[in-house]
Design an enzyme around this catalytic site. Structure first.
Site, PDB file in Angstrom:
ATOM      1  N   HIS A  70       0.856  -1.192   0.000  1.00  0.00           N
ATOM      2  CA  HIS A  70       0.000   0.000   0.000  1.00  0.00           C
ATOM      3  C   HIS A  70       0.888   1.238   0.000  1.00  0.00           C
ATOM      4  CE1 HIS A  70      -2.793   3.023   1.706  1.00  0.00           C
ATOM      5  NE2 HIS A  70      -3.727   2.284   1.162  1.00  0.00           N
ATOM      6  N   PHE A  71       1.249   1.765  -1.015  1.00  0.00           N
ATOM      7  CA  PHE A  71       1.079   1.465  -2.427  1.00  0.00           C
ATOM      8  C   PHE A  71       2.432   1.114  -3.002  1.00  0.00           C
ATOM      9  CE2 PHE A  71      -2.214   4.564  -1.331  1.00  0.00           C
ATOM     10  CZ  PHE A  71      -3.358   3.948  -1.809  1.00  0.00           C
TER      11      PHE A  71
END
Length: 172
Positions: A70-71
């Site tokens: 993420h991410f």
């Protein structure tokens, strides 16, 4: 009843296994979803409402599981994990305070505000939860206000977090 006022990671993981509180079946999540490393203080009579406080910390390391997904190329702790930590701590407070046995479930919150982010170069996240209301009837409900700080800067605030303790969650 004599209660501790601080808990180590090992003790919190014992709560995940159902080993810390003999009077309750409430549990914290196990790794990797346990979102704090220690509870630094917990008191039944603190806070501006006199209903209690619980404060905890999470050590930030670049290898924490969520940074890898993420991410990709833009690692950041998901905001929902900080919010979940606040619910986890509210539920822990209810169990610690001797609430009737039950399974803790997040019920919602009145307001959430994010004003920053947790990046891999941060060092410490601190959670400060202040209980505002405890209803101890057939269903136990705790309500709290909380804030999350990263390296001493407030970045999340949640008002009226609610956690319920259920004897049976099949119809929840």
């Amino acid at each position: 009843m004599s209660r501790q006022h601080a808990y180590s990671r090992e003790e919190l993981l014992a709560t995940a296994r159902g080993e810390l509180f003999s009077h309750s079946n409430a549990r914290l999540p196990n790794d990797p979803m346990l979102m704090f490393d220690r509870i630094t203080e917990i008191y039944a009579d603190g806070g501006s409402h006199g209903k209690g406080i619980v404060n905890a910390e999470l050590d930030i390391r670049p290898d924490l599981w969520f940074f890898g997904c993420h991410f990709l190329g833009d690692p950041v702790m998901p905001g929902c994990l900080g919010l979940d930590a606040m619910w986890q701590l509210t539920g822990f407070f209810l169990t610690w305070s001797g609430a009737t046995p039950g399974y803790g479930r997040a019920l919602g919150c009145g307001e959430v505000k994010f004003t920053g982010q947790v990046l891999p170069n941060a060092k410490l996240v601190r959670y400060e939860v202040e209980m505002t209301k405890i209803i101890n009837r057939t269903l136990v409900i705790g309500q709290a206000n909380a804030r999350m700080l990263v390296d001493n800067r407030e970045i999340y605030f949640a008002k009226d977090l609610r956690v319920g303790m259920f004897n049976n969650t099949e119809s929840f």
